[in-house]
Design a protein around this motif. Structure first.
Motif, mmCIF file in Angstrom:
data_model
loop_
_atom_site.group_PDB
_atom_site.id
_atom_site.type_symbol
_atom_site.label_atom_id
_atom_site.label_comp_id
_atom_site.label_asym_id
_atom_site.label_seq_id
_atom_site.Cartn_x
_atom_site.Cartn_y
_atom_site.Cartn_z
ATOM 1 N N PRO A 396 0.821 -1.209 0.000
ATOM 2 C CA PRO A 396 0.000 0.000 0.000
ATOM 3 C C PRO A 396 0.854 1.257 0.000
ATOM 4 C CG PRO A 396 0.029 -0.972 2.184
ATOM 5 C CD PRO A 396 0.729 -1.946 1.279
ATOM 6 N N SER A 397 0.281 2.346 -0.488
ATOM 7 C CA SER A 397 0.964 3.632 -0.470
ATOM 8 C C SER A 397 0.030 4.683 0.110
ATOM 9 C CB SER A 397 1.421 4.030 -1.878
ATOM 10 O OG SER A 397 0.345 3.997 -2.786
ATOM 11 N N VAL A 398 0.598 5.711 0.689
ATOM 12 C CA VAL A 398 -0.157 6.749 1.384
ATOM 13 C C VAL A 398 -0.213 7.996 0.512
ATOM 14 C CG1 VAL A 398 -0.256 8.198 3.452
ATOM 15 C CG2 VAL A 398 0.508 5.808 3.623
ATOM 16 N N PHE A 399 -1.388 8.626 0.444
ATOM 17 C CA PHE A 399 -1.538 9.901 -0.243
ATOM 18 C C PHE A 399 -1.308 11.038 0.752
ATOM 19 C CE2 PHE A 399 -4.772 8.252 -3.629
ATOM 20 C CZ PHE A 399 -3.720 7.709 -4.347
ATOM 21 N N TYR A 400 -0.420 11.958 0.414
ATOM 22 C CA TYR A 400 -0.154 13.108 1.283
ATOM 23 C C TYR A 400 -0.652 14.390 0.624
ATOM 24 C CZ TYR A 400 2.774 10.248 4.320
ATOM 25 O OH TYR A 400 3.213 9.291 5.202
ATOM 26 N N SER A 401 -1.401 15.164 1.388
ATOM 27 C CA SER A 401 -1.831 16.463 0.909
ATOM 28 C C SER A 401 -0.663 17.441 0.979
ATOM 29 C CB SER A 401 -2.988 16.993 1.761
ATOM 30 O OG SER A 401 -2.529 17.298 3.078
ATOM 31 N N GLN A 402 -0.852 18.628 0.388
ATOM 32 C CA GLN A 402 0.203 19.637 0.445
ATOM 33 C C GLN A 402 0.492 20.084 1.865
ATOM 34 O OE1 GLN A 402 -1.641 22.153 -2.870
ATOM 35 N NE2 GLN A 402 0.540 22.480 -3.242
ATOM 36 N N SER A 403 -0.500 19.964 2.743
ATOM 37 C CA SER A 403 -0.294 20.337 4.147
ATOM 38 C C SER A 403 0.291 19.202 4.974
ATOM 39 C CB SER A 403 -1.619 20.795 4.762
ATOM 40 O OG SER A 403 -2.584 19.752 4.696
ATOM 41 N N GLY A 404 0.532 18.046 4.341
ATOM 42 C CA GLY A 404 1.206 16.942 5.024
ATOM 43 C C GLY A 404 0.298 15.911 5.638
ATOM 44 N N ILE A 405 -1.008 15.962 5.411
ATOM 45 C CA ILE A 405 -1.940 14.975 5.965
ATOM 46 C C ILE A 405 -1.846 13.689 5.152
ATOM 47 C CG2 ILE A 405 -4.355 14.435 6.428
ATOM 48 C CD1 ILE A 405 -4.850 17.433 6.714
ATOM 49 N N TRP A 417 -9.209 -6.688 4.903
ATOM 50 C CA TRP A 417 -7.901 -7.211 5.307
ATOM 51 C C TRP A 417 -7.332 -6.323 6.417
ATOM 52 C CZ3 TRP A 417 -9.429 -8.759 0.521
ATOM 53 C CH2 TRP A 417 -9.035 -10.033 0.097
ATOM 54 N N GLY A 418 -7.385 -6.802 7.647
ATOM 55 C CA GLY A 418 -6.860 -6.015 8.751
ATOM 56 C C GLY A 418 -5.369 -5.766 8.638
ATOM 57 N N ASP A 419 -4.607 -6.800 8.298
ATOM 58 C CA ASP A 419 -3.155 -6.638 8.241
ATOM 59 C C ASP A 419 -2.739 -5.714 7.111
ATOM 60 O OD1 ASP A 419 -3.923 -8.500 6.289
ATOM 61 O OD2 ASP A 419 -1.999 -9.537 6.359
ATOM 62 N N TYR A 420 -3.448 -5.761 5.985
ATOM 63 C CA TYR A 420 -3.083 -4.906 4.853
ATOM 64 C C TYR A 420 -3.396 -3.443 5.153
ATOM 65 C CZ TYR A 420 -2.466 -3.302 0.056
ATOM 66 O OH TYR A 420 -2.024 -2.637 -1.053
ATOM 67 N N VAL A 421 -4.554 -3.171 5.732
ATOM 68 C CA VAL A 421 -4.899 -1.790 6.090
ATOM 69 C C VAL A 421 -3.908 -1.253 7.120
ATOM 70 C CG1 VAL A 421 -6.670 -0.308 7.134
ATOM 71 C CG2 VAL A 421 -7.331 -2.098 5.507
ATOM 72 N N ALA A 422 -3.458 -2.110 8.044
ATOM 73 C CA ALA A 422 -2.482 -1.669 9.048
ATOM 74 C C ALA A 422 -1.182 -1.194 8.415
ATOM 75 C CB ALA A 422 -2.207 -2.803 10.034
ATOM 76 N N LYS A 423 -0.844 -1.741 7.249
ATOM 77 C CA LYS A 423 0.385 -1.309 6.575
ATOM 78 C C LYS A 423 0.291 0.143 6.114
ATOM 79 C CE LYS A 423 1.794 -5.901 4.908
ATOM 80 N NZ LYS A 423 2.050 -6.728 3.702
ATOM 81 N N TYR A 424 -0.894 0.587 5.714
ATOM 82 C CA TYR A 424 -1.080 2.001 5.385
ATOM 83 C C TYR A 424 -0.758 2.875 6.595
ATOM 84 C CZ TYR A 424 -4.038 0.978 1.210
ATOM 85 O OH TYR A 424 -4.541 0.560 0.000
ATOM 86 N N ILE A 425 -1.284 2.457 7.745
ATOM 87 C CA ILE A 425 -1.110 3.251 8.966
ATOM 88 C C ILE A 425 0.357 3.274 9.368
ATOM 89 C CG2 ILE A 425 -1.927 3.595 11.311
ATOM 90 C CD1 ILE A 425 -4.078 3.655 9.030
ATOM 91 N N GLU A 426 0.997 2.121 9.259
ATOM 92 C CA GLU A 426 2.418 2.026 9.580
ATOM 93 C C GLU A 426 3.244 2.926 8.660
ATOM 94 O OE1 GLU A 426 4.948 -1.781 11.155
ATOM 95 O OE2 GLU A 426 4.029 -1.935 9.182
ATOM 96 N N ALA A 427 2.751 3.138 7.438
ATOM 97 C CA ALA A 427 3.464 3.977 6.458
ATOM 98 C C ALA A 427 3.173 5.461 6.638
ATOM 99 C CB ALA A 427 3.096 3.550 5.043
ATOM 100 N N GLY A 428 2.272 5.805 7.576
ATOM 101 C CA GLY A 428 2.060 7.221 7.877
ATOM 102 C C GLY A 428 0.652 7.749 7.692
ATOM 103 N N ALA A 429 -0.325 6.903 7.354
ATOM 104 C CA ALA A 429 -1.694 7.376 7.154
ATOM 105 C C ALA A 429 -2.308 7.807 8.481
ATOM 106 C CB ALA A 429 -2.546 6.297 6.511
ATOM 107 N N GLU A 503 -1.703 9.984 14.814
ATOM 108 C CA GLU A 503 -0.375 9.539 14.369
ATOM 109 C C GLU A 503 0.170 8.394 15.210
ATOM 110 O OE1 GLU A 503 2.160 12.929 14.305
ATOM 111 O OE2 GLU A 503 1.047 13.947 12.713
ATOM 112 N N GLU A 504 -0.502 8.062 16.314
ATOM 113 C CA GLU A 504 -0.019 6.991 17.184
ATOM 114 C C GLU A 504 -0.305 5.626 16.556
ATOM 115 O OE1 GLU A 504 -1.751 7.446 21.011
ATOM 116 O OE2 GLU A 504 -0.816 9.403 21.392
#
Length: 536
Positions: A396-405, A417-429, A503-504
């Motif tokens: 998975p990849s995370v989309f970042y806005s210009q303000s950094g969200i 898929w719980g484990d797959y969605v968790a990878k987004y969060i681990e990557a900064g979502a 962010e936690e």
């Protein structure tokens, strides 16, 4: 054997009645397997020939009826695209494969009972069951919709500890309670006292009360860190079967823009549009997207919102000079094309981010087992996908806005898929955006189950869910799994909500399906025990 099949069907009924979206019925999962365990015990202790075969058939009957009653809606989409015979063939994946794997778990349990004590056999049963669930979320025929821990999606106040265990914690919990109730009942029925009934009752009470108490306390005490962001979700309510028939892509875009403007305050940071919201009959070339009129209109629309971003589903493709992926097909001499069910982030700069759906629907979006099943390409091509299947990306990849969200672009089927969605969060979502189209299933329980399952992802990762459905249920779910807003079925809608970014990282986000890995080990050991002769 007739009475035993009635017990198996009783288990199927209890499990179905406990399953979402039926409200307030989830606790029935605690007794759902008890009638089946009683029937299997009667076979084991009775004077029957081919006991292993009878155990397999009883458990398969339970699984088949339970699965079919819960996911009957899958056939709606199949029947819309395929002839009756082909629909029945593709239906083997969700309706028969799961029950077959369930039955194999019980058959392994019976094999252990012939050699080892009942406690070791039950450990093997739970291990085999979790191995089936894990296999059914990882291989090419994946369909983890019926993972047992999903059954508590409608009772999220009871499973706040999923932030540590994920849904496999729920699977183990359900099995522990069923096994203890079965043992207490069987000892009472047979008037035996192999294990102290009082001890078993105390253990049963602790196994039920402690997790519930911890969960309710966590639910009432949990407070979100205030970090607001204004989000708008749009439900255009476009009939998926007429997407390229009675309404043009420009008209579809008009609906999305008009609905967005109706509810968006000036400080809106994300507009979330559903799966394949941006499309054309031939798809969108990602490399040339800025040259499409749709891009110009969206870019102009965002000028009204200083910090605005559009996160939308898109049907796209890429063209290569050679076959860069296994799904890319030869288009012309020296030209290859790869189609994607994708998401795109459009902001007020010239930057474009694309995410290609990874968890593809077997048969509809990918050909299971690639070249091994090449002879079935013509059949699967009629199910809304392409003959070679959609392309995808591995992680998975995370989309970042210009303000950094950071936003997690989760497309439809991926949200189970719980484990797959968790990878987004681990990557900064910092929040989860689910873009989906549940209109294929019509007004059935499928759309409700899919919406309820999103609550599990909110709890596991402590992230807001922002859900945009084309025709289904759109809405907002907070970090405790509460539904804050939702739309009705089959109506155009736009919802605006201030959410809290987070962010936690939870324990589950960091370690994912740790419980499953542990039971895979005990499952392997149980398999070894099948070939070991116990001492007298």
């Amino acid at each position: 054997m007739r009475n035993k099949y009635l017990l198996a069907l009783l288990s199927a009924f209890l499990l179905w009645f406990a399953w979402p979206p039926i409200p307030f019925s989830s606790p029935l999962l605690f007794i759902g397997f008890v009638p089946l365990l009683i029937a299997i015990e009667q076979v084991i202790r009775g004077d029957f020939s081919q006991k292993g075969r009878n155990v397999f058939l009883l458990s398969f009957a339970t699984g088949a009826v339970w699965n079919t009653a819960c996911i009957y809606w899958v056939y709606n989409a199949m029947n819309a695209f395929l002839p009756v015979g082909a629909s029945l063939l593709v239906a083997l994946i969700p309706f028969c494969l799961g029950p077959l794997l369930m039955a194999l778990a019980f058959r392994g349990y019976y094999a252990l009972r012939k050699k080892w004590n009942i406690w070791l056999s039950f450990l093997g049963l739970v291990s085999f069951w979790i191995a089936y669930e894990y296999l059914h979320q990882t291989w090419d025929l994946s369909f983890p919709w019926m993972t047992l821990g999903n059954g508590f999606a409608s009772a999220h106040q009871l499973i706040q500890w999923y932030e540590y265990t994920g849904v496999y914690g729920g699977t183990v919990w359900i099995w522990l309670v069923n096994i203890l109730i079965f043992l207490i009942f069987w000892q009472y029925k047979m008037r035996i006292n192999t294990y102290s009934s009082r001890t078993l009752a105390m253990i049963l009470a602790a196994v039920i009360i402690l997790p519930v108490t911890i969960s309710v306390w966590r639910y009432t005490q949990y407070e979100e860190h205030i970090n607001p962001s204004q989000i708008v979700v749009v439900q255009p309510n476009i009939d998926p079967y007429q997407k390229f028939g009675t309404i043009t892509p420009d008209q579809q875009l008009n609906i999305l823009l008009d609905l967005s403007r109706q509810v968006a305050p000036p400080n809106t940071e994300f507009f979330v549009w559903p799966e394949t919201a941006i499309s054309s009959p031939s798809g969108i070339n990602e490399d040339d997207f800025r040259e499409y009129s749709a891009y110009d209109r969206i870019f102009e629309f965002l000028n009204e919102y200083r910090n605005g971003n559009v996160l939308s589903g898109i049907e796209s493709y890429r063209i290569y000079s050679d076959q860069q992926s296994i799904t890319a097909r030869k288009y012309n001499e020296g030209v290859y094309i790869d189609h994607f069910n994708a998401a795109v982030l459009i902001d007020q700069s010239s930057k474009l981010d694309f995410y290609h759906k990874s968890k593809l629907v077997p048969g509809a979006e990918q050909l299971p087992f690639g070249e091994m099943m090449a002879f079935m390409k013509p059949l699967f091509a009629h199910f809304g996908g392409t003959t070679g299947g959609y392309g995808s990306q591995a992680e998975p990849s995370v989309f970042y806005s210009q303000s950094g969200i950071g936003a997690a672009p989760v497309i439809c089927y991926e949200s189970i898929w719980g484990d797959y969605v968790a990878k987004y969060i681990e990557a900064g979502a910092q929040f989860i955006a689910i873009v989906t189209n549940d209109g294929w299933w019509s007004d059935t329980s499928g759309k409700d189950q899919h919406f309820q399952y999103a609550r599990l992802r909110a709890i596991e990762n402590r992230r807001w869910i922002v859900r945009s459905a084309n025709t289904g249920i759109s809405g907002f779910i907070n970090q405790r799994g509460d539904v804050v807003q939702k739309s009705d079925w089959w109506v155009p809608a736009a919802l605006s909500q201030e959410i809290n970014l987070n962010e936690e990282l939870t324990f589950y986000t960091q370690f994912k399906d740790l419980i499953a890995y542990g039971f895979l080990v005990t499952g392997l050991l149980s398999c070894i025990l099948l070939f070991v002769r116990p001492k007298r």
